[in-house]
Each structure stands twice: as C-alpha cells, then as structure tokens.
Enzyme design. Structure first.
Site, PDB file in Angstrom:
ATOM      1  N   THR A   1       0.827  -1.207   0.000  1.00 26.11           N
ATOM      2  CA  THR A   1       0.000   0.000   0.000  1.00 26.11           C
ATOM      3  C   THR A   1       0.862   1.257   0.000  1.00 26.11           C
ATOM      4  OG1 THR A   1      -0.137   0.291   2.405  1.00 26.11           O
ATOM      5  CG2 THR A   1      -1.726  -1.217   1.390  1.00 26.11           C
TER       6      THR A   1
ATOM      7  N   SER B   1       6.105  -0.078   7.450  1.00 24.39           N
ATOM      8  CA  SER B   1       5.583   0.169   6.108  1.00 24.39           C
ATOM      9  C   SER B   1       4.290   0.972   6.200  1.00 24.39           C
ATOM     10  CB  SER B   1       5.329  -1.151   5.380  1.00 24.39           C
ATOM     11  OG  SER B   1       4.340  -1.906   6.054  1.00 24.39           O
ATOM     12  N   HIS B   2       3.890   1.562   5.082  1.00 22.23           N
ATOM     13  CA  HIS B   2       2.700   2.417   5.060  1.00 22.23           C
ATOM     14  C   HIS B   2       1.465   1.676   5.571  1.00 22.23           C
ATOM     15  CE1 HIS B   2      -0.968   4.034   3.129  1.00 22.23           C
ATOM     16  NE2 HIS B   2      -0.428   5.200   3.413  1.00 22.23           N
ATOM     17  N   GLY B   3       1.225   0.467   5.048  1.00 14.69           N
ATOM     18  CA  GLY B   3       0.037  -0.288   5.441  1.00 14.69           C
ATOM     19  C   GLY B   3      -0.004  -0.589   6.924  1.00 14.69           C
TER      20      GLY B   3
ATOM     21  N   ILE C   1      -0.796   2.710   8.941  1.00 16.70           N
ATOM     22  CA  ILE C   1      -2.201   3.118   8.830  1.00 16.70           C
ATOM     23  C   ILE C   1      -3.108   2.129   9.553  1.00 16.70           C
ATOM     24  CG2 ILE C   1      -4.096   3.595   7.237  1.00 16.70           C
ATOM     25  CD1 ILE C   1      -1.891   5.698   7.251  1.00 16.70           C
TER      26      ILE C   1
END
Length: 238
Positions: free
Chosen positions: A168, A191-193, A196
């Site tokens: 993501t 990581s982004h995912g 979030i």
C-alpha cells in the site's frame, strides 16, 4: 492508550532483564521516533508529485498520438523519434501488451535462489489445513471476506472486508478505512500499510504471495498479533 501501554510493557521487560540503565536512552529514542515518523511519508509524497508531472506529460502525448494510455507501452526513444506521429504504433503496442500479460502470469519467488531456479514459475500453495503463517504488523483479530485488489479502486459502499493487496501507499487509504483487516504481500512494521492499520485499529499481516494464495471472497481469519491466517470457507462453497 496503546502507546502508553507499550511503554509500560517495555519498562517491565527492562526490569526483568536488569537493563533499566538503558531506559532513559530508549525512551528518548522512542520520543524522537514518534517526532520523525510522520516525515517518512513526506519524501515519497513530493517524489510522487514529480511522477505525476511526467505521467501527465506522457498522457498528453498519448492523446495527441491518438493512443491514450497505451503510450506507456512505448519507449522514450520511440516517442522522441521524429517519425513517431507518422508511423502506426498499434502493432508494436499489441505485441508488448501480450508480452506484458504473459510475464505477469509467471510466478516469481520473493528470493531467487541459484540452487532452486525451478522455483521461478512454481505457484505457491496452501498448507493442507488451509492455514498459513505470516508476519504480524498490527495487532488484533478479524474474520471477514477477503477482497483482492492489485491496485486501488472505487468499491462503492462495501466495508468490513479484509483487504488483500501487494502493498500500500497513500492511494490505498480510502480502501483501508473501509476494511476490517489488511493482508499485504510486502512490507514490515514501519511500512505504510502497517502504520495506517495501527492508526485505524485494524489487524494487519504480511503474507508473501497472498493475492495468489487467497481467493477473492474467501472467508478468512487473520491474527495481527501472532501472524496466523486461516481460510475458513472458499467462495464456491458459500
């Protein structure tokens, strides 16, 4: 608060190991990490703004050549050729589309080992009991239908599903806000995912080849604490 609880657990762990002398330094690093972590996405944000300019320029060229988004199947040298607009590029584009489709169908392992080159093209498979072990990156448990997406797209009013995707970036955020869980093929706790997912309070795991191992609309259970994944029901049995 999850952060305060994590700090409390860290303190208890340090006391158990007799390492409280490092506590002040560790808490200082935690504070600094919190301060700097939001900036992690900023670099990529401005990089993507540059890519947007390049993409828009290429699309404009594609429109002028009457090939639209197929412009991305051409090489830069071909586009810059003085005869570019005078020759028919459709045959070249169609051949490259077929080649692109064929190459996408070939399975590539996460790691190519010179001792096991036959792994290239060998499709991944599930355990006999339909369970898998993944890397946990956001705590919690979710049970829902898996929705597989290779790229972000509009899903209307759907929500409560477990999002399964390669990885993501900020473009996936609208989908993540509708999901009850996340499975990505690549990434880690920073990581982004994962970031979030923790902000949204939903479980997330990293499972290589997830988009190939899990069928769309399968009912799955994921545990973002242990990394356990189980396919409860396949879509053709529902």
């Amino acid at each position: 608060d999850a952060l305060l609880q994590a700090e409390k657990e860290l303190l208890e762990q340090l006391k158990k190991t007799g390492s409280t002398s490092f506590l002040e330094e560790i808490l200082s690093l935690v504070k600094e990490t919190r301060r700097l972590l939001p900036y992690r996405e900023n670099g990529k944000h401005y990089l993507m703004m540059g890519y947007e300019l390049i993409r828009n320029a290429a699309l404009e060229l594609g429109n002028r050549l009457d090939i639209g988004e197929d412009v991305f199947y051409l090489r830069w040298t071909e586009l810059m050729d003085e005869d570019c607009g005078k020759t028919d590029l459709k045959d070249v584009i169609e051949k490259r589309k077929l080649r692109h489709k064929a190459l996408k169908a070939i399975y590539l392992p996460q790691l190519i080992d010179s001792e096991d080159l036959d792994a290239i093209g060998r499709s991944p498979s599930l355990n006999e009991d339909h369970t898998m072990k993944a890397t946990p990156v956001s705590p919690g448990v979710a049970r829902a239908k898996a929705k597989i997406f290779i790229e972000p797209q509009d899903i209307g009013t759907q929500e409560g599903f477990i999002l399964v995707c390669p990885s993501t970036d900020p473009g996936w955020t609208p989908l993540l806000t509708r999901a009850s869980g996340l499975i990505v093929e690549k990434g880690g706790v920073l990581s982004h995912g994962a970031l979030i997912a923790r902000e949204l309070g939903i479980p997330a795991i990293v499972l290589p080849n997830a988009t190939k191992l899990i069928n769309n609309n399968s009912t799955v259970i994921i545990d973002g604490t242990s990394g356990a994944v189980e396919i409860i029901e396949e879509p053709d049995k529902q």
